[in-house]
Design a protein around this motif. Structure first.
Motif, PDB file in Angstrom:
ATOM      1  N   GLN A   1       0.799  -1.229   0.000  1.00 57.03           N
ATOM      2  CA  GLN A   1       0.000   0.000   0.000  1.00 57.03           C
ATOM      3  C   GLN A   1       0.835   1.285   0.000  1.00 57.03           C
ATOM      4  OE1 GLN A   1      -1.936  -1.836   3.323  1.00 57.03           O
ATOM      5  NE2 GLN A   1      -3.929  -1.607   2.351  1.00 57.03           N
ATOM      6  N   PRO A   2       1.671   1.452  -1.017  1.00 55.37           N
ATOM      7  CA  PRO A   2       2.386   2.719  -1.154  1.00 55.37           C
ATOM      8  C   PRO A   2       1.389   3.835  -1.485  1.00 55.37           C
ATOM      9  CG  PRO A   2       2.614   1.437  -3.160  1.00 55.37           C
ATOM     10  CD  PRO A   2       1.905   0.563  -2.168  1.00 55.37           C
ATOM     11  N   ILE A   3       1.799   5.057  -1.268  1.00 53.25           N
ATOM     12  CA  ILE A   3       0.857   6.164  -1.443  1.00 53.25           C
ATOM     13  C   ILE A   3       0.410   6.324  -2.912  1.00 53.25           C
ATOM     14  CG2 ILE A   3       2.691   7.943  -1.595  1.00 53.25           C
ATOM     15  CD1 ILE A   3      -0.651   8.430   0.187  1.00 53.25           C
ATOM     16  N   CYS A   4       1.305   6.075  -3.870  1.00 48.94           N
ATOM     17  CA  CYS A   4       0.967   6.215  -5.299  1.00 48.94           C
ATOM     18  C   CYS A   4       1.338   4.934  -6.046  1.00 48.94           C
ATOM     19  CB  CYS A   4       1.746   7.359  -5.941  1.00 48.94           C
ATOM     20  SG  CYS A   4       1.761   8.889  -5.006  1.00 48.94           S
ATOM     21  N   TYR A   5       0.527   4.563  -7.031  1.00 47.28           N
ATOM     22  CA  TYR A   5       0.854   3.368  -7.810  1.00 47.28           C
ATOM     23  C   TYR A   5       0.222   3.438  -9.211  1.00 47.28           C
ATOM     24  CZ  TYR A   5      -3.867   1.900  -6.447  1.00 47.28           C
ATOM     25  OH  TYR A   5      -5.229   1.854  -6.266  1.00 47.28           O
ATOM     26  N   GLU A   6       0.781   2.647 -10.106  1.00 53.21           N
ATOM     27  CA  GLU A   6       0.257   2.491 -11.480  1.00 53.21           C
ATOM     28  C   GLU A   6       0.085   3.809 -12.218  1.00 53.21           C
ATOM     29  OE1 GLU A   6      -3.226   0.048 -11.583  1.00 53.21           O
ATOM     30  OE2 GLU A   6      -2.236  -1.575 -10.487  1.00 53.21           O
ATOM     31  N   GLY A   7       1.196   4.456 -12.487  1.00 55.60           N
ATOM     32  CA  GLY A   7       1.159   5.668 -13.309  1.00 55.60           C
ATOM     33  C   GLY A   7       2.070   5.529 -14.520  1.00 55.60           C
ATOM     34  N   TYR A   8       2.372   6.631 -15.147  1.00 56.75           N
ATOM     35  CA  TYR A   8       3.302   6.608 -16.286  1.00 56.75           C
ATOM     36  C   TYR A   8       3.843   8.006 -16.527  1.00 56.75           C
ATOM     37  CZ  TYR A   8      -0.600   8.539 -18.996  1.00 56.75           C
ATOM     38  OH  TYR A   8      -1.606   9.342 -19.440  1.00 56.75           O
ATOM     39  N   LEU A   9       4.916   8.033 -17.292  1.00 63.35           N
ATOM     40  CA  LEU A   9       5.493   9.308 -17.710  1.00 63.35           C
ATOM     41  C   LEU A   9       5.766   9.204 -19.212  1.00 63.35           C
ATOM     42  CD1 LEU A   9       6.646  12.072 -16.737  1.00 63.35           C
ATOM     43  CD2 LEU A   9       8.840  10.940 -16.422  1.00 63.35           C
ATOM     44  N   ASP A  10       5.271  10.170 -19.976  1.00 64.36           N
ATOM     45  CA  ASP A  10       5.569  10.203 -21.408  1.00 64.36           C
ATOM     46  C   ASP A  10       6.883  10.941 -21.608  1.00 64.36           C
ATOM     47  OD1 ASP A  10       3.435   8.765 -22.343  1.00 64.36           O
ATOM     48  OD2 ASP A  10       2.133  10.513 -22.543  1.00 64.36           O
ATOM     49  N   VAL A  11       7.847  10.224 -22.170  1.00 66.57           N
ATOM     50  CA  VAL A  11       9.187  10.778 -22.278  1.00 66.57           C
ATOM     51  C   VAL A  11       9.510  11.068 -23.742  1.00 66.57           C
ATOM     52  CG1 VAL A  11      11.626  10.354 -21.811  1.00 66.57           C
ATOM     53  CG2 VAL A  11       9.896   9.443 -20.259  1.00 66.57           C
ATOM     54  N   PRO A  12       9.817  12.325 -24.062  1.00 63.00           N
ATOM     55  CA  PRO A  12      10.200  12.617 -25.444  1.00 63.00           C
ATOM     56  C   PRO A  12      11.605  12.085 -25.713  1.00 63.00           C
ATOM     57  CG  PRO A  12      10.227  14.625 -24.109  1.00 63.00           C
ATOM     58  CD  PRO A  12       9.875  13.496 -23.191  1.00 63.00           C
ATOM     59  N   THR A  13      11.742  11.236 -26.708  1.00 61.31           N
ATOM     60  CA  THR A  13      13.065  10.726 -27.070  1.00 61.31           C
ATOM     61  C   THR A  13      13.282  11.023 -28.547  1.00 61.31           C
ATOM     62  OG1 THR A  13      12.355   8.557 -27.889  1.00 61.31           O
ATOM     63  CG2 THR A  13      12.663   8.775 -25.502  1.00 61.31           C
ATOM     64  N   GLU A  14      14.469  10.679 -29.025  1.00 62.66           N
ATOM     65  CA  GLU A  14      14.751  10.914 -30.442  1.00 62.66           C
ATOM     66  C   GLU A  14      13.810  10.122 -31.335  1.00 62.66           C
ATOM     67  OE1 GLU A  14      18.839  10.332 -31.340  1.00 62.66           O
ATOM     68  OE2 GLU A  14      19.472  12.060 -30.121  1.00 62.66           O
ATOM     69  N   LYS A  15      13.289   9.021 -30.803  1.00 60.79           N
ATOM     70  CA  LYS A  15      12.381   8.197 -31.612  1.00 60.79           C
ATOM     71  C   LYS A  15      10.928   8.499 -31.279  1.00 60.79           C
ATOM     72  CE  LYS A  15      15.846   4.614 -31.461  1.00 60.79           C
ATOM     73  NZ  LYS A  15      16.266   3.793 -30.325  1.00 60.79           N
ATOM     74  N   GLY A  16      10.664   9.685 -30.799  1.00 57.71           N
ATOM     75  CA  GLY A  16       9.291  10.054 -30.480  1.00 57.71           C
ATOM     76  C   GLY A  16       8.986   9.834 -29.015  1.00 57.71           C
ATOM     77  N   ILE A  17       7.700   9.970 -28.680  1.00 56.37           N
ATOM     78  CA  ILE A  17       7.291   9.839 -27.280  1.00 56.37           C
ATOM     79  C   ILE A  17       7.329   8.373 -26.852  1.00 56.37           C
ATOM     80  CG2 ILE A  17       5.350  10.086 -25.670  1.00 56.37           C
ATOM     81  CD1 ILE A  17       6.253  12.784 -26.381  1.00 56.37           C
TER      82      ILE A  17
END
Lengths: 475, 95
Positions: free
Chosen positions: A97-113
């Motif tokens: 039971q951590p405070i936050c779970y199951e998220g994501y981050l969209d990372v811009p890379t040379e090959k797109g997001i």
């Protein structure tokens, strides 16, 4: 056989609260050893730790920005191990039971997001600091003990050292945007461990992973992973087996080295922390935090494109840090020319900033001065070339560009008869270029413009010079 | 599940306890007794009872983020077996 790397990162972000996570000692960096230490963070028996409410708020804010779910019921756990930097012999962390779970981050890379999953983000306390004298003794400073950390654990979605670096940079930028972490890697505000394994391309199962610790800069993330992947490939190609182990990255020698032997395999015996009561987060509390969420970098980037008409690239660069984006918007509020101000920030300002670790807030030219400068170009008082000199002159001063230009008599020549006179002289002095232009070589005009600008000591309006030259030559 | 002496040795190692052979045997018996008692509790029907980690009906105890003065190195190091300036001095830590 072709192999690919599987990488997951555990980033420890120091939350920028004033006091520690479970007691009222200061978190300030660089104090006298053991001066920010009390019976609670030193782990004396019988003390009662109490959660800092800012730690909870900043953790949830970060979770929301990372598109995480927020646990409606969360609790702390003790992680048990012995080390001299850990006075209680357990670290208060979160396990179930951590405070936050199951998220994501969209990372811009040379090959797109690239979308990198975030498994969880949990609150925990930092350990102290050890100094090894090299003379058969070590010293312990517990000031850092109990400083709040948010550990952000990614899914094993990262495939290359470059992606790992980009993820880390994006995360750092986001944490600074949210004002939850100062992102200062030299002071250890952001630290990273990497789990890395390799597998043949096409294989579904993961290989045995190694955990690489002690990665403390964006470049080291990339270098440490490059080294570790190469090492694992060599082991496999020589017919060996990868061991599950913890390895320490040594940035001076750019190698990773095995840290612990197998009999000390992790056995942390987590159990619920009885001294800290559970946390129940209400939907109202989450809504309140959400309502105070600052504009996030990707939203700001989209707005710069949509509302200000900036190119994607410009919008991306300008929103790469909150300080930069705010500098831009402050200048824009004074002089409304988005592209003009963007160009000056991205060229002159960022060149001045690169190579020095100055925070933008300390940058020796205010947004007001930059806006004033661009305004002088736009109303044709000075040329862009003159503006560059003015920029260099008023750096580190609080001089108003307009006043400075007046004081120095740096006014652009926009009197067409004066420019015509110069042009006639240039045409007379450069018969060859004139010939070439008339013979169809259009590029020759540039050298003539350049000559005329030079004759005016940079003060002539370049567009007028060009127009009048074209007119003269086609007469 | 029954506890044997290997478990006791492992847990003792994790807890940095140096036990004599007699102590190991005694603890093996004690721990097995405890587990048997847990087995007894397991006979109860607890399907309607939520797993309990905290017995107090209290939630969300927090404090404001305010710094208060710390006692200072001299107070905090008063009981230290050894010190150097404001540091605790400890035996060398092998990396």
């Amino acid at each position: 056989m072709e192999y690919e790397a599987i990488i997951g990162l555990e980033v420890h972000a120091q939350l920028n609260t004033k006091s520690k996570i479970f007691c009222s000692c200061s978190t300030e960096f660089g104090a006298e050893p053991n001066s920010h230490l009390c019976p609670i963070c030193a782990g004396y028996p019988g003390v009662l730790p109490v959660l800092n409410e800012e730690v909870l708020r900043k953790s949830i804010l970060t979770g929301l920005a990372l598109h995480c779910k927020i646990s409606d019921f969360s609790r702390f756990a003790r992680k048990n191990y012995f080390y001299p930097d850990l006075p209680k012999n357990y670290q208060v962390s979160q396990f179930e039971q951590p405070i936050c779970y199951e998220g994501y981050l969209d990372v811009p890379t040379e090959k797109g997001i690239r979308r990198i999953g975030v498994t969880r983000a949990h609150m925990e306390e930092d350990a102290g600091k050890l100094i090894h004298s090299g003379r058969g003794e070590s010293f312990v400073d517990l000031n850092r003990t109990g400083v709040p950390l948010l550990e952000i654990v990614s899914e094993p979605d990262i495939r290359t050292p470059d992606e790992a670096k980009e993820y880390m940079q994006m995360l750092c930028s986001l944490l600074k945007y949210l004002d939850v972490c100062d992102g200062n890697m030299e002071e250890g505000s952001l630290r990273c461990d990497a789990n890395v394994s390799i597998r043949p391309v096409g294989q579904k199962e993961f290989g045995t992973k190694a955990e690489v610790k002690n990665i403390n800069s964006f470049n080291f993330v990339k270098k440490a992973l490059e080294y570790e992947i190469k090492r694992q490939l060599e082991v496999v190609q020589d017919g060996g087996k990868i061991l599950q182990e913890t390895r320490l990255y040594d940035s001076d020698r750019n190698v990773t080295e095995s840290m612990r032997s197998k009999e000390q395999a992790h056995d942390y015996r987590y159990f619920p922390e009885p001294d800290l009561v559970p946390i129940e987060v209400s939907t109202e509390y989450i809504a309140e935090i959400k309502s105070k969420m600052p504009e996030l970098p990707w939203d700001r980037e989209a707005r710069f494109v949509k509302e200000l008409g900036l190119p994607d690239y410009d919008a991306h660069v300008l929103t790469s840090s909150r300080a930069l984006a705010e500098y831009f918007e402050e200048a824009l509020a004074i002089h409304n020319n988005p592209k003009g101000i963007a160009n000056w920030i991205m060229a002159e300002l960022m060149r001045e900033l690169s190579g020095r670790e100055t925070h933008l807030s300390e940058f020796p030219l205010s947004p007001r001065q930059l806006a004033g400068l661009v305004k002088l170009i736009d109303n044709q008082t000075i040329s862009g070339k003159m503006a560059k000199n003015v920029f260099a002159d008023i750096l580190k001063t609080d001089k108003d560009p307009e006043a400075y230009v007046k004081e120095k008599g740096l006014v652009q020549i926009t009197d067409s008869s004066a420019i015509e006179k110069m042009i006639e002289e240039v045409i007379a002095a450069n018969p060859k270029a004139v010939e070439e232009y008339k013979g169809g070589k259009e590029g020759a005009i540039n050298s003539l413009v350049g000559q005329a600008m030079k004759a005016s000591k940079g003060k002539a309006n370049p567009q007028m010079v060009r127009d009048l030259l074209l007119k003269k030559l086609t007469e | 599940m029954a506890i044997d002496i290997k478990h006791v040795e492992h847990v003792a190692l994790l807890g940095r306890l140096r036990l004599s052979d007699e102590e190991k045997l005694a603890l093996t018996a004690d721990l097995n007794n405890i587990l048997q008692y847990v087995e007894k509790i397991n006979e109860l029907d607890t399907t309607q009872v939520e797993a309990t980690s905290h017995i107090l009906p209290i939630r969300n105890v927090t404090r404001p983020d305010v710094v208060k003065p710390s006692p200072g190195p001299d107070v905090m190091l008063a009981n230290a077996p050894d010190r150097e300036e404001s540091f605790f001095r400890v035996p060398p830590i092998m990396e």
